[in-house]
Write an enzyme that holds these catalytic residues in place. Structure first.
Site, PDB file in Angstrom:
ATOM      1  N   HIS A   1      -7.748  -5.458  -0.663  1.00  0.00           N
ATOM      2  CA  HIS A   1      -6.373  -4.816  -0.685  1.00  0.00           C
ATOM      3  C   HIS A   1      -5.244  -5.810  -0.197  1.00  0.00           C
ATOM      4  CE1 HIS A   1      -4.167  -1.127  -0.825  1.00  0.00           C
ATOM      5  NE2 HIS A   1      -4.129  -1.021   0.509  1.00  0.00           N
TER       6      HIS A   1
ATOM      7  N   SER B   1       0.707  -1.382  -0.063  1.00  0.00           N
ATOM      8  CA  SER B   1      -0.302   0.108   0.044  1.00  0.00           C
ATOM      9  C   SER B   1       0.683   1.413   0.151  1.00  0.00           C
ATOM     10  CB  SER B   1      -0.907  -0.144   1.164  1.00  0.00           C
ATOM     11  OG  SER B   1      -1.912   0.878   1.125  1.00  0.00           O
TER      12      SER B   1
ATOM     13  N   ASP C   1      -0.277  -4.004  -4.153  1.00  0.00           N
ATOM     14  CA  ASP C   1      -1.448  -3.313  -4.286  1.00  0.00           C
ATOM     15  C   ASP C   1      -1.008  -1.773  -3.689  1.00  0.00           C
ATOM     16  OD1 ASP C   1      -4.005  -3.454  -5.260  1.00  0.00           O
ATOM     17  OD2 ASP C   1      -4.847  -2.955  -3.079  1.00  0.00           O
TER      18      ASP C   1
END
Length: 424
Positions: free
Chosen positions: A249, A155, A179
């Protein structure tokens, strides 16, 4: 007695600690910390095969366990809404050490990532990168090589990895973005996000492009499991609570972890869209590389030379997964010829069975498939089990109409060809 037991555990794992000293641990915070916000503080936790269960906290390269002549992998988490420890870190560290004798440095910036205000966490990313650059500079003085550095960023951690890579002019060995965060980064120039020029090889897994992740390609190769959006097994409604927001996610992390176990290799296919991949139009890599299609995860670096030297350096690849580990889907081409006089459209399910009684089912909803008389339709079908010897195939067809007539699909010929194991 407790101290003797602790000493025994440390001896068992080859960990040396002073009397009464505990192992440095990832910073565990609470939701209360998120409410008031946290100031940035970075802890660098080193694990090696000599101290796999008890981290050594690094302030510099003056270390008992750090060996700069070996590969070093940095693991960088992202935004932490609740302040809790990322559940996936211990397994990822263990598996990295099991596949290769390396240094694994967990970058704990939970103080700075834990806040209700996401923009505050995002604003700390470049400061984290500066701290990492300082450590890497010291490692280089001690004899480390930039080629041997691998950053795994989750992330916001993916963009932190990119910022570090920029500081070294893209000479880091590898960056893996799991991601990469989308909010506040979509539409930003390359200098403000992860980019293919940030390392010699950048591979990215996109698993939540319609939510917390980043949709566009950011690496030399960008993997889009299930098209990069809704992941199998993840909640579809907000009534599932926090899992609704984080399941897709986090799937990129668990896919990467699964690749380290090598229980099966997930093959991905270059294509201009997920729809064309699903329609069986992108099932070969011969036009891209003189080798098999790339595999997802840790071992994607085996395709580095082919990906970084081609005329179009950015490649998007697609694949499907199951809803749980090991996530592999075994693909078949199904050629169907029907002899209905009138065109038939509908959905169907196919069940495979082997001689031991095992069964695997795949439900198919071909968007553009129109079954016409004597015309062959070719579909890409995926199953979550791999059968070496198929003894029975059954197909159930439905027009999807509840009140209309129940049309039959009269099959003249049906042929299976394994894409996963083409020699069968």
């Amino acid at each position: 007695m407790l101290r003797l037991w602790a000493a025994f555990i440390c001896l068992l794992y080859g960990v040396k600690t002073a009397p009464g000293e505990t192992c440095p641990a990832f910073t565990a915070l609470s939701f209360g910390s998120a409410l008031v916000g946290t100031d940035l503080k970075v802890k660098l936790l080193l694990y090696t095969r000599r101290n796999p269960h008890c981290a050594e906290e690094l302030d510099s390269t003056a270390s008992t366990y750090l060996d700069v002549t070996k590969k070093t992998t940095f693991v960088i988490h992202g935004y932490r809404l609740t302040g809790s420890t990322p559940v996936w870190i211990p397994e990822l560290v263990h598996l990295l050490l099991s596949v290769e004798d390396m240094n694994v440095i967990v970058v704990d910036w939970n103080r700075g990532a834990t806040t209700l205000i996401y923009s505050n966490a995002s604003g700390n990313c470049k400061r984290v990168a500066e701290i990492l650059k300082k450590l890497i500079d010291e490692m280089l003085i001690d004899g480390a090589s930039l080629d041997s550095l691998h950053m795994i960023g989750v992330s916001l951690g993916a963009h932190i990895s990119g910022f570090v890579g920029q500081m070294f002019g893209g000479t880091l060995g590898r960056i893996t973005g799991l991601d990469p965060a989308g909010p506040l980064y979509r539409g930003k120039p390359p200098s403000e996000r992860l980019d293919p020029t940030d390392a010699q090889f950048v591979d990215v897994i996109h698993s939540d492009t319609n939510g917390l992740g980043y949709r566009e390609a950011l690496g030399h190769i960008d993997f889009y499991p299930n098209g990069g959006t809704d992941q199998p097994g993840c909640p579809l409604t907000i009534f599932s609570g926090l899992q609704y927001f984080k399941c897709d996610h986090q799937r990129s992390v668990f896919l990467f972890i699964s690749s380290l176990k090598q229980s099966c290799n997930i093959t991905a296919y270059p294509c201009d869209s997920y729809r064309n991949y699903r329609n069986g139009k992108c099932t070969s890599c011969e036009t891209f590389w003189p080798m098999p299609c790339p595999v997802l995860g840790y071992y994607a670096h085996k395709w580095k030379s082919h990906l970084t030297q081609q005329s179009h350096p950015v490649t998007s690849v697609f694949f499907d997964t199951a809803d749980k580990e090991p996530f592999c889907i075994y693909h078949y081409f199904v050629d169907i010829i029907t002899w209905n006089k009138d065109t038939r459209r509908g959905t169907f399910s196919i069940v495979l069975a082997d001689g031991t009684g095992r069964k695997a089912e795949s439900k198919v909803n071909p968007e553009a498939a129109a079954f016409q008389q004597y015309n062959q339709i070719t579909l890409l079908i995926g199953f979550d089990q791999d059968f070496e010897n198929i003894e029975k195939i059954s197909l159930t067809f439905s027009t999807g109409s509840v009140i209309g007539p129940k049309f039959k699909l009269r099959i003249l010929q049906m042929r299976f060809r394994s894409l996963t194991n083409p020699d069968r």
